[in-house]
Design a protein around this motif. Structure first.
Motif, PDB file in Angstrom:
ATOM      1  N   LYS A  96       0.840  -1.197   0.000  1.00 13.02           N
ATOM      2  CA  LYS A  96       0.000   0.000   0.000  1.00 13.02           C
ATOM      3  C   LYS A  96       0.877   1.249   0.000  1.00 13.02           C
ATOM      4  O   LYS A  96       0.590   2.213  -0.713  1.00 13.02           O
ATOM      5  CB  LYS A  96      -0.896  -0.022   1.239  1.00 13.02           C
ATOM      6  N   GLU A 337       3.061   7.883   5.119  1.00 15.43           N
ATOM      7  CA  GLU A 337       2.673   6.964   6.181  1.00 15.43           C
ATOM      8  C   GLU A 337       1.415   6.234   5.732  1.00 15.43           C
ATOM      9  O   GLU A 337       0.563   6.795   5.066  1.00 15.43           O
ATOM     10  CB  GLU A 337       2.394   7.733   7.469  1.00 15.43           C
ATOM     11  N   VAL A 338       1.322   4.983   6.108  1.00 13.85           N
ATOM     12  CA  VAL A 338       0.118   4.211   5.792  1.00 13.85           C
ATOM     13  C   VAL A 338      -0.278   3.400   7.016  1.00 13.85           C
ATOM     14  O   VAL A 338       0.557   3.057   7.850  1.00 13.85           O
ATOM     15  CB  VAL A 338       0.303   3.211   4.628  1.00 13.85           C
TER      16      VAL A 338
ATOM     17  N   HIS C  18      -3.882  15.416   4.769  1.00 18.21           N
ATOM     18  CA  HIS C  18      -3.519  14.782   3.510  1.00 18.21           C
ATOM     19  C   HIS C  18      -4.287  13.482   3.427  1.00 18.21           C
ATOM     20  O   HIS C  18      -4.865  13.042   4.420  1.00 18.21           O
ATOM     21  CB  HIS C  18      -2.003  14.527   3.429  1.00 18.21           C
ATOM     22  N   PHE C  20      -2.725  10.502   1.755  1.00 18.57           N
ATOM     23  CA  PHE C  20      -1.747   9.686   1.061  1.00 18.57           C
ATOM     24  C   PHE C  20      -2.248   8.263   1.004  1.00 18.57           C
ATOM     25  O   PHE C  20      -2.609   7.682   2.023  1.00 18.57           O
ATOM     26  CB  PHE C  20      -0.419   9.776   1.846  1.00 18.57           C
ATOM     27  N   ARG C  21      -2.293   7.681  -0.192  1.00 21.44           N
ATOM     28  CA  ARG C  21      -2.779   6.317  -0.407  1.00 21.44           C
ATOM     29  C   ARG C  21      -4.182   6.124   0.156  1.00 21.44           C
ATOM     30  O   ARG C  21      -4.529   5.057   0.635  1.00 21.44           O
ATOM     31  CB  ARG C  21      -1.850   5.260   0.214  1.00 21.44           C
ATOM     32  N   ASP C  23      -5.572   7.224   2.920  1.00 25.00           N
ATOM     33  CA  ASP C  23      -5.776   7.312   4.375  1.00 25.00           C
ATOM     34  C   ASP C  23      -6.079   8.748   4.747  1.00 25.00           C
ATOM     35  O   ASP C  23      -5.204   9.600   4.696  1.00 25.00           O
ATOM     36  CB  ASP C  23      -4.492   6.901   5.111  1.00 25.00           C
ATOM     37  N   THR C  25      -6.123  11.811   6.731  1.00 28.40           N
ATOM     38  CA  THR C  25      -5.292  12.175   7.885  1.00 28.40           C
ATOM     39  C   THR C  25      -5.439  13.651   8.155  1.00 28.40           C
ATOM     40  O   THR C  25      -5.506  14.451   7.233  1.00 28.40           O
ATOM     41  CB  THR C  25      -3.817  11.892   7.561  1.00 28.40           C
ATOM     42  N   ARG C  82     -12.163   5.261   7.817  1.00 25.50           N
ATOM     43  CA  ARG C  82     -11.090   5.367   8.811  1.00 25.50           C
ATOM     44  C   ARG C  82     -10.612   6.809   8.853  1.00 25.50           C
ATOM     45  O   ARG C  82     -10.707   7.547   7.873  1.00 25.50           O
ATOM     46  CB  ARG C  82      -9.916   4.459   8.432  1.00 25.50           C
TER      47      ARG C  82
END
Lengths: 405, 202, 163
Positions: A96, A337-338, C18, C20-21, C23, C25, C82
């Motif tokens: 991911k 971050e993931v 942000h 990112f991917r 998520d 946040t 989430r």
């Protein structure tokens, strides 16, 4: 311990009837290193304070000094009863972060071995729960099936218990030929073993006396305590990450989620037994899918992430250079971050990876499913007998490896 | 008549030989299971690789009722004093098998939290390497211990056990004088021994 | 979406964001932490999956050394969404504890206290969780050595790729 009083009760409150007993950290219920300080009034527990950390090995800090692929063996040893699920969860988290996806054949194999590992984990949980309460036969019958699972893992990954099967981008090798007939045999023998287990325990009045009503919890409380996995589903909430937030194409498989009602030990036992049967359904579908897909790659083609095959490394210059760069300089990771979560045997296993672009993760944190579950131990056994604490602890399936990391 | 009947029923041997034969064939294990090696130990006790063939069926989780302590899995610095207490509670004759690389040398966990080998704090008789060792390896370890027991002599002094009890007294002294918890006391003893180039604290 | 709702009801609480991917946040200002967490709870993010921290020992923000990031992961069981909330803290700053709202924060905050040294005001029992009571130091800080001073660890020989 030198300051037992500070964690139990103060000297003034200690009257003649209360006794403080250490349940662990070395105790017969083979759960490893769990320590519970119990305040007892006769046989009734007035307060139970769990103490953890006896298996804190420093995995997260060690991860900051290892490359992403080097961390895989450490993930094996988190939930050591179902090591492959930890590997798969970690590989998914790093993939991911990179923004890649593993090839279709690897996805199906990951589902297949994850479900095998889930069956193995439930075998241990139920077997040990039964042994704690005196039912040794169930353990012996079930372990025969776990040996078959070990044979399957050994055939595919080379190791019985700590497989380190996944790499970032896929798997390190495909399943061998001998895997399929043995897996078919397992799919025939395992339901018979689960039937035997049910014959021994499900209608057994002693089992009912020891497990019904012990550790019941409402779904709302369970959510607040951070429960996930079979313990949450036994409380009545049918939340399963495989269905709610599907990964690895789980939405293409046909299976049911067993949901309990009261959340007591008996419900958790029933949920786990039924989950084992559903796992066998998924394994059947995965085997059929593998036949349909036919042979194919099990790791991504990108040699900046996955090692090129040996024949290419020995014959082509660019592959040799890719191999060299991967081993010496690590993968090129983006900054970011993931958080990636999978449905492990105990619940939601999460990996939080912070990358600063270097070859090692900057911070890697594992969210263990059994940490919040064990946190609620006091509220579950207060006012009950010591014998109930034993059945409750077994049904929580606390694995110290992932609890303490 | 009585003498002729007795000839087949009487055997002469040395006391050492018969005592060692009895001890080695009835080793009651105390599984000090901490981590993954305990799962492999469960396989050893299950029906496929059966340890009870070696007389070790009676798994007594109480140190007072066992001869052989199998340390299965990583022993961390937090667990080290517990290990020492359990070993101290065992009655002699007692032996320790360190199963797995984590117990033998710290394994892959070269960190602040892991004890780099239990032989730094308790005397060990047999080391079984592996991560985790296959059940056959564990059985081989028990067989090696049996060979070792065969060669023992009743008049042999168990020096390492005496030194171990002395180190327990020293540990209690450090806890009392400096007001430390037992984990910090053992940790300081271990680091102190390392400073003086000693491998063990007993 | 949740960040829009937070912006509407608590303007200025979110300092940065942000996804990112994928998520979602958001970085929350330290003095708006409790109200933001409360609002997220009312909006359905009722399960605290995880509370952890990250150490950036040399991070300088507006002339202050803000070393820690406390990170919360929340899950909305109804919508399966989430949310990640982050709070930036300097070395001796403390955060209010959210154990009143989420029981799962109990041990998570204790673990952060143990491994990073961040205090949580109002926690019922803020003591070490994973290391022992008089463990010297806080293990996961970047200035704490991996081997903790034990020469037998030979930490240098097993981590050849450290920066």
């Amino acid at each position: 311990m030198a300051t037992l009083d500070s964690i139990a009760i103060s000297r003034q409150q200690l009257d003649g009837d209360k006794m403080i007993v250490n349940f662990g950290p070395s105790h017969p219920t083979t759960h490893g290193t769990l320590h519970i300080v119990m305040e007892l009034e006769g046989e009734i527990i007035t307060k139970a304070t769990p103490q953890i950390g006896y298996l804190h090995r420093g995995v997260e800090k060690l991860g900051e000094n290892l490359t992403y692929n080097q961390f895989v063996p450490l993930t094996d040893r988190l939930n050591y009863c179902s090591s492959i699920m930890n590997n798969v969860g970690y590989a998914l988290a790093v993939e991911k972060l990179l923004g890649i996806q593993d090839p279709p054949r690897s996805r199906v194999i990951r589902v297949l071995v994850s479900e095998l590992a889930r069956v193995a984990d439930h075998i241990i949980c139920l077997g040990i729960n039964a042994v704690d309460l005196g039912a040794f036969t169930a353990f012996l019958y079930l372990f025969r099936q776990r040996e078959t699972v070990y044979d399957l893992f050994e055939m595919s990954a080379g190791q019985r218990l700590h497989t380190s099967f996944t790499r970032v981008g896929g798997l390190f090798r495909d399943l061998p030929e001998g895997f399929y007939p043995l897996c078919e045999r397992f799919l025939v023998e395992c339901p018979e073993a689960i039937d035997e287990l049910e014959k021994l325990l499900t209608k057994n009045p002693i089992w009912h006396d020891r497990t019904k009503g012990v550790g019941a919890m409402s779904a709302a409380d369970a959510v607040s305590w951070g429960y996930t996995g079979p313990c949450l589903r036994a409380c009545g909430l049918g939340h399963d990450l495989r269905v709610a937030q599907p990964y690895l194409d789980y939405d293409q498989y046909d299976f049911d989620i067993p949901v309990g009602t009261t959340g007591d030990v008996f419900d958790r036992y029933l949920v786990r037994v039924e989950e084992m049967r559903q796992c066998l359904r998924i394994i059947r579908q995965a085997l059929d899918k593998l036949k349909e897909l036919g042979p194919g790659p099990v790791i991504v083609d990108d040699y900046k992430i996955a090692l090129p095959p040996k024949e290419k490394v020995y014959t082509r210059m660019e592959s040799l250079i890719h191999h060299f760069k991967l081993i010496m300089h690590g993968m090129e990771m983006p900054v970011g971050e993931v958080y990636s979560a999978t449905e492990a045997a105990n619940g939601e296993l999460g990996y939080y990876i912070v990358s600063d672009g270097g070859k090692n993760p900057y911070r890697i944190h594992v969210r263990p499913p059994c940490l919040p579950i064990f946190n609620s131990f006091d509220s579950k056994v207060r006012g009950r007998l010591i014998a109930d604490a034993v059945s409750e602890l077994g049904a929580m399936n606390v694995i110290a490896g992932e609890l303490d990391r | 008549m009585a003498e002729m009947d007795l000839n087949d029923a009487v055997m002469t041997t040395r006391l050492d030989a018969v005592v060692n034969w009895a001890r080695k064939n009835s080793l009651w294990p105390m599984p000090f299971g901490t981590a993954c090696c305990a799962i492999e130990f469960m396989s050893v006790m299950a029906s496929k690789y059966d340890l009870s063939r070696f007389g070790a069926e009676a798994m007594r989780f109480s140190p007072r009722q066992s001869d052989m302590m199998l340390v299965l899995g990583t022993v961390t610095n937090k667990m080290a004093p517990v290990l020492r207490t359990i070993y101290a509670q065992m009655a002699e004759p007692k032996w320790v098998i360190s199963v797995g690389v984590c117990a033998s040398s710290g394994g892959m966990y070269r960190t602040y939290a892991t004890l780099q080998g239990i032989d730094r704090v308790v005397p060990v008789d047999v080391y079984v390497p592996g991560c985790p060792p296959r059940p056959e390896s564990m059985i081989y370890g028990v067989m090696k211990l049996q060979e070792k027991i065969e060669k023992e002599s009743l008049s042999m002094r168990k020096d390492h056990i005496r030194r171990f009890y002395e180190s327990m007294d020293r540990q209690r002294g450090i806890e009392r004088d400096k007001g430390l918890t037992e984990q910090q006391a053992v940790r300081e003893m271990v680091l102190d021994a390392a400073d003086h180039n000693l491998a063990t604290i007993y | 979406m949740i960040l829009e709702r937070i912006d509407e009801q608590l303007p200025g609480a979110l300092l940065d964001r942000h996804d990112f991917r994928g998520d979602v946040t958001a970085v929350v200002a330290k003095d708006r932490y409790l109200e933001t967490v409360d609002l997220a709870f009312k909006e359905g993010f009722q399960q605290l999956m995880d509370l952890t921290a990250v150490d950036w020992p040399e991070r300088d923000l507006d002339g202050r050394l803000v070393r820690f990031d406390v990170v919360l992961h929340l899950l909305n069981l109804a919508t399966q969404a989430r949310l990640r909330l982050k709070v930036r803290l300097a070395e001796h700053e403390a955060l209010p504890s959210i154990t009143g709202r989420f029981h799962s924060a109990d041990w998570a905050e204790r673990e952060v206290f143990d491994l990073f040294g961040i205090s949580f005001d109002g926690h019922p029992n803020l003591s070490r969780l994973l290391t022992w009571e008089d463990f010297p130091g806080h293990a996961l800080r970047k200035d704490f050595p991996l081997d903790g001073g034990d020469p037998f660890c030979m930490a240098d020989s097993t981590a050849p790729y450290t920066h």
